[in-house]
Enzyme design. Sequence first.
Site, PDB file in Angstrom:
ATOM      1  N   GLU A  41       0.877  -1.170   0.000  1.00  0.00           N
ATOM      2  CA  GLU A  41       0.000   0.000   0.000  1.00  0.00           C
ATOM      3  C   GLU A  41       0.912   1.217   0.000  1.00  0.00           C
ATOM      4  OE1 GLU A  41      -2.682   2.438   3.189  1.00  0.00           O
ATOM      5  OE2 GLU A  41      -2.898   0.249   3.209  1.00  0.00           O
ATOM      6  N   ARG A  45       1.282  10.107   1.121  1.00  0.00           N
ATOM      7  CA  ARG A  45       1.872  11.073   2.051  1.00  0.00           C
ATOM      8  C   ARG A  45       3.157  11.668   1.515  1.00  0.00           C
ATOM      9  NH1 ARG A  45       0.813   7.154   7.028  1.00  0.00           N
ATOM     10  NH2 ARG A  45       2.775   6.313   6.261  1.00  0.00           N
ATOM     11  N   THR A  69      -3.856   6.477   2.159  1.00  0.00           N
ATOM     12  CA  THR A  69      -4.027   7.877   2.567  1.00  0.00           C
ATOM     13  C   THR A  69      -4.647   8.698   1.439  1.00  0.00           C
ATOM     14  OG1 THR A  69      -1.925   7.547   3.758  1.00  0.00           O
ATOM     15  CG2 THR A  69      -2.960   9.691   3.956  1.00  0.00           C
ATOM     16  N   LYS A 129     -11.242  -0.662   6.672  1.00  0.00           N
ATOM     17  CA  LYS A 129     -10.007  -0.477   7.432  1.00  0.00           C
ATOM     18  C   LYS A 129     -10.376  -0.094   8.860  1.00  0.00           C
ATOM     19  CE  LYS A 129      -5.853   2.451   7.424  1.00  0.00           C
ATOM     20  NZ  LYS A 129      -5.003   3.303   6.576  1.00  0.00           N
TER      21      LYS A 129
END
Length: 209
Positions: A41, A45, A69, A129
Amino acid sequence: MKEIDQRLAAIKVVPVVAIKDVNKAVDLANVLITNGLPCCEVTFRTDAAVDAIKQIRDAFPEMLIGAGTVLSCEQVDLAIDAGVDFVVSPGFNPTVVTYCQQRGVPIIPGVNNPSLVEQAMEMGLRTLKFFPAEASGGVAMLKALAAVYPVSFMPTGGVSPENVRDYLALPNVHVCGGTWMVPAKLVDEARWDELAVLVADVSGIVASE
């Protein structure tokens, strides 16, 4: 989503990586694959995320790649264009979820309480999640949610070698996300041999489950 769920369940632990230098992306992916974790993943960021995903996809077409994210529809477009298999967000944003559904890309949004689980279920989602996992009650909270909701979780945030088995033992957890096998310092310094040991250790944990 069913195919992605099956692939994630087989892998059991998803390395969550923040790649600062795109030139290290393929080497990192190679370490993951050759040591038993053919998945990552790549979080949004860093500015290198999109190009890193593209390079990994080109080098390893069969690797399971998620974009993490993801906070906006614009980032969803970037992730899809880069070649991801699925999208992960830290929270539950109905606008982003709807957009992913419209674009046909699986999304695993973050939740950490019953109300958010119910909102996600209302939108047809059954894989979520659980973030931040440890700070949100960890295994105990997931056990409580399992008694009520027919969904599966990917706990991330505080998952470690010390507790990952406890999470994976839960019936409503089919995969965990973690960063401990891909510490930023080792990636930044291209210490691939040390990373390989950490990744192989995770593969050993998965094999024992």
